[in-house]
Design a protein around this motif. Structure first.
Motif, PDB file in Angstrom:
ATOM      1  N   LEU A 227      -8.291  20.042  22.490  1.00 20.23           N
ATOM      2  CA  LEU A 227      -6.937  19.508  22.646  1.00 20.23           C
ATOM      3  C   LEU A 227      -6.227  20.143  23.835  1.00 20.23           C
ATOM      4  N   VAL A 228      -6.458  21.424  24.042  1.00 18.41           N
ATOM      5  CA  VAL A 228      -5.846  22.102  25.184  1.00 18.41           C
ATOM      6  C   VAL A 228      -6.370  21.517  26.491  1.00 18.41           C
ATOM      7  N   ARG A 229      -7.652  21.233  26.548  1.00 16.43           N
ATOM      8  CA  ARG A 229      -8.215  20.631  27.754  1.00 16.43           C
ATOM      9  C   ARG A 229      -7.677  19.214  27.964  1.00 16.43           C
ATOM     10  N   MET A 230      -7.540  18.468  26.892  1.00 15.38           N
ATOM     11  CA  MET A 230      -7.043  17.096  27.016  1.00 15.38           C
ATOM     12  C   MET A 230      -5.600  17.054  27.504  1.00 15.38           C
ATOM     13  N   THR A 231      -4.784  18.017  27.082  1.00 16.28           N
ATOM     14  CA  THR A 231      -3.360  18.034  27.445  1.00 16.28           C
ATOM     15  C   THR A 231      -3.055  19.009  28.574  1.00 16.28           C
ATOM     16  N   HIS A 232      -4.117  19.601  29.162  1.00 13.98           N
ATOM     17  CA  HIS A 232      -3.955  20.567  30.261  1.00 13.98           C
ATOM     18  C   HIS A 232      -3.082  21.752  29.847  1.00 13.98           C
TER      19      HIS A 232
ATOM     20  N   LEU B 140       0.221  24.322  24.109  1.00 14.38           N
ATOM     21  CA  LEU B 140       0.441  25.742  23.860  1.00 14.38           C
ATOM     22  C   LEU B 140       1.815  26.146  24.366  1.00 14.38           C
ATOM     23  N   PRO B 141       2.431  27.139  23.736  1.00 16.44           N
ATOM     24  CA  PRO B 141       3.696  27.647  24.272  1.00 16.44           C
ATOM     25  C   PRO B 141       3.507  28.155  25.708  1.00 16.44           C
ATOM     26  N   LYS B 142       4.514  27.994  26.511  1.00 13.31           N
ATOM     27  CA  LYS B 142       4.397  28.318  27.938  1.00 13.31           C
ATOM     28  C   LYS B 142       3.978  29.757  28.199  1.00 13.31           C
ATOM     29  N   PRO B 143       4.484  30.755  27.472  1.00 16.22           N
ATOM     30  CA  PRO B 143       4.032  32.131  27.742  1.00 16.22           C
ATOM     31  C   PRO B 143       2.566  32.384  27.389  1.00 16.22           C
ATOM     32  N   LEU B 144       1.999  31.519  26.536  1.00 12.73           N
ATOM     33  CA  LEU B 144       0.627  31.754  26.064  1.00 12.73           C
ATOM     34  C   LEU B 144      -0.392  30.809  26.688  1.00 12.73           C
ATOM     35  N   ARG B 145      -0.008  30.050  27.655  1.00 11.58           N
ATOM     36  CA  ARG B 145      -0.928  29.044  28.182  1.00 11.58           C
ATOM     37  C   ARG B 145      -2.148  29.679  28.844  1.00 11.58           C
ATOM     38  N   ARG B 146      -1.937  30.640  29.706  1.00  9.98           N
ATOM     39  CA  ARG B 146      -3.080  31.251  30.386  1.00  9.98           C
ATOM     40  C   ARG B 146      -3.930  32.064  29.426  1.00  9.98           C
ATOM     41  N   SER B 147      -3.289  32.971  28.715  1.00  8.00           N
ATOM     42  CA  SER B 147      -4.053  33.837  27.802  1.00  8.00           C
ATOM     43  C   SER B 147      -4.659  33.037  26.661  1.00  8.00           C
ATOM     44  N   GLY B 148      -3.925  32.046  26.164  1.00  8.08           N
ATOM     45  CA  GLY B 148      -4.452  31.235  25.072  1.00  8.08           C
ATOM     46  C   GLY B 148      -5.674  30.436  25.487  1.00  8.08           C
ATOM     47  N   ARG B 149      -5.641  29.872  26.665  1.00  5.09           N
ATOM     48  CA  ARG B 149      -6.795  29.109  27.150  1.00  5.09           C
ATOM     49  C   ARG B 149      -7.997  30.010  27.329  1.00  5.09           C
ATOM     50  N   ARG B 150      -7.782  31.212  27.821  1.00  2.00           N
ATOM     51  CA  ARG B 150      -8.902  32.139  28.010  1.00  2.00           C
ATOM     52  C   ARG B 150      -9.533  32.531  26.671  1.00  2.00           C
ATOM     53  N   VAL B 151      -8.678  32.804  25.700  1.00  7.11           N
ATOM     54  CA  VAL B 151      -9.201  33.185  24.377  1.00  7.11           C
ATOM     55  C   VAL B 151      -9.983  32.030  23.756  1.00  7.11           C
ATOM     56  N   LEU B 152      -9.455  30.826  23.841  1.00  6.59           N
ATOM     57  CA  LEU B 152     -10.137  29.669  23.262  1.00  6.59           C
ATOM     58  C   LEU B 152     -11.459  29.390  23.969  1.00  6.59           C
ATOM     59  N   GLU B 153     -11.466  29.477  25.281  1.00  5.59           N
ATOM     60  CA  GLU B 153     -12.701  29.232  26.024  1.00  5.59           C
ATOM     61  C   GLU B 153     -13.762  30.279  25.727  1.00  5.59           C
ATOM     62  N   ALA B 154     -13.327  31.493  25.410  1.00  6.33           N
ATOM     63  CA  ALA B 154     -14.280  32.569  25.122  1.00  6.33           C
ATOM     64  C   ALA B 154     -14.840  32.483  23.704  1.00  6.33           C
ATOM     65  N   THR B 155     -14.100  31.849  22.802  1.00  7.65           N
ATOM     66  CA  THR B 155     -14.519  31.844  21.386  1.00  7.65           C
ATOM     67  C   THR B 155     -14.964  30.480  20.880  1.00  7.65           C
TER      68      THR B 155
END
Length: 368
Positions: free
Chosen positions: A159-164, A168-183
């Protein structure tokens, strides 16, 4: 004429016919009355299987069709997670995305159906208060919870990839994407590991009862449910994914068709005729027969689904319908079987006779 207190139990006699005064007496016909005793009234009613006060011998569970929907959605969720992991390894992005989203959506909808059947949401939460290895219901609750938690990570990543990243909340977009991609890949593998148990645990759940149909099918019903899960997940993938990436789904659907048809016939052949009867008669029998027709039609269509998008969608609908009818048919057959005591008594008498014929006469079952 003498009377006694037992005369009140004598059934009323039919009115006697007046004798004909004129003409010779006709010769008595065989079987129509006369000196052969055929006109005597039977003092014993015909033997019929019944139970005390007309109540069922085995109590039916208070399940409604929400449980059948839960069975179907659990199969779709488990099969889709397994299919999504295969697409992850093969690099089929669209099939991976659609299967991951289907796995989480079906698991969530199945949990809602289960809560609706329980009546109150807190009952679902109470299932997680204990963990019992010997209880299929306890294991199934924890299995559903663990599967949903693992399936949520790769689905959220898609869903994050589909919505770019905008979900995700704006402060967590970078860190959240990294965590999701890693797990996401590890979580996808974990959900695939729990996929098969989730798809078939409901069969073990209903097999662990005294219901004549469900208990008699305990050796083969898990194979039927595993095959129906393959049908459903493959069908959903064929409906939602372009034909270029549905080859794994079509292969899984073909395997599921063979397994579903063969395992269902093997299961019926291994059952006593009285136990098998609810699966072949009434509404459950119609559902299971139509399910077999849809499964074969969907399997044949999946062979040609790579050439036509319309054929792929039609075949997918047939496979999903076959899976749903199979699970609803087995559920309804078990619920119907408890209304007739014959489905319980006849198999018990057959098993008793078989044990005595084998020379087993010194246990609590055969000792009279």
């Amino acid at each position: 004429m003498t009377t006694s207190t037992f005369d009140s139990y004598r059934p009323p006699e039919p009115p006697r016919r007046k004798r004909r005064r004129e003409g010779p007496r006709p010769a008595s016909r065989p079987g129509a009355g006369g000196g052969d005793g055929s006109r005597e009234m039977s003092m014993v009613d015909d033997v019929k299987f019944s139970s005390y006060y007309g109540r069922p011998i085995v109590k039916a569970p208070p399940w409604k069709h929400e449980i059948g929907l839960y069975f179907v959605l659990g199969g779709i969720a488990g099969g889709s997670a397994l299919l999504g992991f295969g697409a992850q390894l093969a690099g089929l992005r669209k099939l991976r995305r659609n299967s991951r989203l289907t796995a989480l959506g079906a698991a969530g909808a199945g949990a809602l159906a289960l809560i609706a059947d329980l009546g109150r949401p807190e009952r679902f939460l109470n299932m997680f208060r204990t963990f019992k290895v010997t209880s299929p219901m306890s294991l199934g609750s924890w299995l559903l919870g663990g599967f949903s938690a693992l399936a949520a990570i790769p689905a959220l990543s898609e869903l994050v990839r589909m919505t770019h990243g905008f979900i995700l909340p704006k402060p967590l977009r970078r860190s959240g994407r990294r965590v999701l991609e890693a797990t996401e890949n590890v979580a996808g593998a974990g959900s695939a590991l729990l996929a098969a148990p989730l798809a078939v645990y409901t069969a073990v759940l209903i097999n662990d009862t005294a219901n004549p149909v469900w208990n008699a099918s305990r050796k083969h019903l898990p194979y039927v449910f595993a095959s129906s899960a393959s049908l459903a997940s493959a069908g959903v993938a064929m409906i939602t994914t372009s034909k270029r990436q549905t080859l794994p789904a079509r292969i899984l659907g073909g395997i599921g068709v063979v397994g579903d048809v063969v395992s269902m016939h093997v299961m019926k052949d291994a059952m006593h005729p009285a136990e098998r009867e609810p699966l072949e008669t009434g509404e459950p029998g119609k559902m299971l027969k139509f399910a077999e027709i849809l499964a074969v039609a969907g399997g044949v269509g999946s062979i040609f689904a790579g050439r036509s998008r319309l054929v792929a969608v039609a075949s997918g609908v047939c496979l999903v319908g076959a899976s749903a009818l199979t699970r609803f048919g087995v559920l309804d057959a078990g619920l119907e079987s408890v209304h007739d005591p014959r489905h319980v008594i006849e198999p018990q008498k057959a098993r008793l006779a078989a044990r005595r014929a084998a020379g087993i006469t010194d246990d609590s079952i055969t000792t009279v």
